[in-house]
Design a protein around this motif. Structure first.
Motif, PDB file in Angstrom:
ATOM      1  N   LYS A 255       0.823  -1.211   0.000  1.00  0.00           N
ATOM      2  CA  LYS A 255       0.000   0.000   0.000  1.00  0.00           C
ATOM      3  C   LYS A 255       0.860   1.265   0.000  1.00  0.00           C
ATOM      4  CE  LYS A 255      -3.981  -2.143   2.270  1.00  0.00           C
ATOM      5  NZ  LYS A 255      -4.881  -2.147   3.447  1.00  0.00           N
ATOM      6  N   LEU A 256       1.964   1.231   0.734  1.00  0.00           N
ATOM      7  CA  LEU A 256       2.855   2.395   0.764  1.00  0.00           C
ATOM      8  C   LEU A 256       3.586   2.570  -0.562  1.00  0.00           C
ATOM      9  CD1 LEU A 256       4.272   2.143   4.385  1.00  0.00           C
ATOM     10  CD2 LEU A 256       2.813   3.949   3.471  1.00  0.00           C
ATOM     11  N   VAL A 257       3.975   1.467  -1.202  1.00  0.00           N
ATOM     12  CA  VAL A 257       4.583   1.536  -2.538  1.00  0.00           C
ATOM     13  C   VAL A 257       3.613   2.218  -3.497  1.00  0.00           C
ATOM     14  CG1 VAL A 257       5.220   0.132  -4.550  1.00  0.00           C
ATOM     15  CG2 VAL A 257       6.180  -0.397  -2.301  1.00  0.00           C
ATOM     16  N   LEU A 258       2.353   1.803  -3.448  1.00  0.00           N
ATOM     17  CA  LEU A 258       1.348   2.405  -4.334  1.00  0.00           C
ATOM     18  C   LEU A 258       1.142   3.880  -3.991  1.00  0.00           C
ATOM     19  CD1 LEU A 258      -0.746   2.085  -6.575  1.00  0.00           C
ATOM     20  CD2 LEU A 258      -2.417   1.480  -4.810  1.00  0.00           C
ATOM     21  N   SER A 259       1.133   4.206  -2.692  1.00  0.00           N
ATOM     22  CA  SER A 259       0.944   5.590  -2.276  1.00  0.00           C
ATOM     23  C   SER A 259       2.058   6.489  -2.805  1.00  0.00           C
ATOM     24  CB  SER A 259       0.877   5.675  -0.750  1.00  0.00           C
ATOM     25  OG  SER A 259       0.744   7.008  -0.322  1.00  0.00           O
ATOM     26  N   MET A 260       3.303   5.996  -2.761  1.00  0.00           N
ATOM     27  CA  MET A 260       4.434   6.754  -3.306  1.00  0.00           C
ATOM     28  C   MET A 260       4.235   7.017  -4.799  1.00  0.00           C
ATOM     29  SD  MET A 260       6.570   7.545  -0.971  1.00  0.00           S
ATOM     30  CE  MET A 260       6.872   7.142   0.747  1.00  0.00           C
ATOM     31  N   TYR A 261       3.778   6.001  -5.491  1.00  0.00           N
ATOM     32  CA  TYR A 261       3.554   6.092  -6.940  1.00  0.00           C
ATOM     33  C   TYR A 261       2.439   7.086  -7.271  1.00  0.00           C
ATOM     34  CZ  TYR A 261       1.755   4.522 -11.517  1.00  0.00           C
ATOM     35  OH  TYR A 261       1.285   4.464 -12.808  1.00  0.00           O
ATOM     36  N   THR A 262       1.294   6.941  -6.608  1.00  0.00           N
ATOM     37  CA  THR A 262       0.160   7.810  -6.925  1.00  0.00           C
ATOM     38  C   THR A 262       0.440   9.264  -6.537  1.00  0.00           C
ATOM     39  OG1 THR A 262      -0.906   7.214  -4.819  1.00  0.00           O
ATOM     40  CG2 THR A 262      -1.566   5.982  -6.785  1.00  0.00           C
ATOM     41  N   THR A 263       1.168   9.456  -5.443  1.00  0.00           N
ATOM     42  CA  THR A 263       1.540  10.813  -5.037  1.00  0.00           C
ATOM     43  C   THR A 263       2.441  11.463  -6.088  1.00  0.00           C
ATOM     44  OG1 THR A 263       1.332  10.273  -2.690  1.00  0.00           O
ATOM     45  CG2 THR A 263       2.654  12.198  -3.249  1.00  0.00           C
ATOM     46  N   ALA A 264       3.383  10.690  -6.605  1.00  0.00           N
ATOM     47  CA  ALA A 264       4.291  11.211  -7.635  1.00  0.00           C
ATOM     48  C   ALA A 264       3.532  11.619  -8.895  1.00  0.00           C
ATOM     49  CB  ALA A 264       5.350  10.171  -7.982  1.00  0.00           C
ATOM     50  N   LEU A 265       2.451  10.891  -9.197  1.00  0.00           N
ATOM     51  CA  LEU A 265       1.666  11.189 -10.400  1.00  0.00           C
ATOM     52  C   LEU A 265       0.559  12.214 -10.139  1.00  0.00           C
ATOM     53  CD1 LEU A 265       1.215   7.715 -12.139  1.00  0.00           C
ATOM     54  CD2 LEU A 265       2.932   9.470 -12.568  1.00  0.00           C
ATOM     55  N   GLY A 266       0.345  12.528  -8.863  1.00  0.00           N
ATOM     56  CA  GLY A 266      -0.700  13.487  -8.534  1.00  0.00           C
ATOM     57  C   GLY A 266      -2.100  12.933  -8.655  1.00  0.00           C
ATOM     58  N   ILE A 267      -2.239  11.608  -8.469  1.00  0.00           N
ATOM     59  CA  ILE A 267      -3.569  11.002  -8.483  1.00  0.00           C
ATOM     60  C   ILE A 267      -3.895  10.516  -7.079  1.00  0.00           C
ATOM     61  CG2 ILE A 267      -3.469  10.368 -10.905  1.00  0.00           C
ATOM     62  CD1 ILE A 267      -2.775   7.551 -10.145  1.00  0.00           C
TER      63      ILE A 267
END
Length: 278
Positions: A255-267
């Protein structure tokens, strides 16, 4: 919520010597992320990989960039009106709980070597979900009560926790934040130590004993692959402590890996907010 069409790939950067165990762990983390965000284009790159079985981070990034260009060319050939690819081809998320500057610098170099437009995110911690994961690992080892209300006792529950990380003093400072959250959950003192600094774990264990803790335990603040083989066992032997397992593929890691990814993309991130009570 599903992944946006044409979004940058998520590339999980796996440190340490590649092995079937690290691959299985990385695949499980990716599976958790995909379950939270269907349609996610996720790849795994190994910092020390060099073949088809364990592809290097640089080669995976180059592949992600080439794939994006190929999709654009295919769309053009099919007569679709599409914009030129822009922005990042990939978002690189380190499979690291805390800052290990040597590994992070190597990840940055791999991105440069790949020639791919990619962004490297921060490491996964500190975060309340990691404190939850540490609590669960300790309770699984019989070293902590599994509930916050203390409705039952555990005979082997520790009254002092050494939070073991890698990355020297910087990592110890960062681990201390998660350590405070863990201490609040367990109502026992928690102090961080660096496995890669000789004598650090034993020294912190002595400090905890000096402040009144009689039964100590080590909580590895590690996903797993980032620590050199034998380093944790040697520290445990020196300190004379029982230990929980590393964090591994605990759901919070995905979940944290995904959170890092989505935050970087602004979604909007798909992960649950905050740590769940045990």
């Amino acid at each position: 919520m599903v992944a946006p069409e044409g979004a940058a790939a998520l590339v999980l950067a796996v440190p340490g010597t590649p092995s079937p165990a690290s691959r299985s762990l990385a695949e499980e983390v990716i599976s958790i992320a995909r379950s939270e965000l269907p349609g996610l284009n996720a790849l795994i790159g190994y910092l020390d990989g060099d073949d088809a079985e364990y592809p290097s981070l640089a080669s995976v990034l180059a592949h992600a960039a080439a794939e994006r260009i190929a999709r654009f060319e295919q769309a053009k050939a099919a007569g679709r009106e599409v914009a030129e690819p822009e922005g990042h081809a990939a978002v690189v998320v380190p499979l690291l709980a805390g800052p290990e500057s040597t590994l992070v610098q190597r990840m940055r170099r791999a991105i440069e070597e790949s020639g791919a437009p990619a962004e490297l995110t921060d490491v996964l911690g500190p975060h309340p979900l990691l404190a939850e994961a540490l609590h669960v690992r300790l309770s699984e080892a019989g070293l902590a009560r599994a509930d916050r209300a203390r409705l039952f006792t555990v005979a082997t529950a520790a009254d002092g926790i050494v939070l073991a990380t890698v990355g020297g003093e910087e990592a110890v400072q960062a681990a201390g934040i998660t350590g405070m959250l863990l201490a609040a959950r367990l109502a026992v003192p928690v102090m961080a130590a660096a496995l890669d600094v000789e004598g650090s774990v034993a020294s912190i264990a002595e400090q905890l004993k000096g402040s009144g803790s009689l039964q100590l335990a080590v909580a590895p603040y590690l996903v797993g692959p980032e620590v050199s083989e034998g380093l944790l066992d040697a520290a445990l032997k020196e300190a004379g402590c029982a230990s929980a397992e590393p964090l591994g593929a605990y759901p919070a890691i995905g979940k944290l890996v995904l959170s890092m990814y989505t935050t970087a993309l602004g979604i909007a991130p798909a992960m649950a907010q905050g740590a769940q009570a045990l």
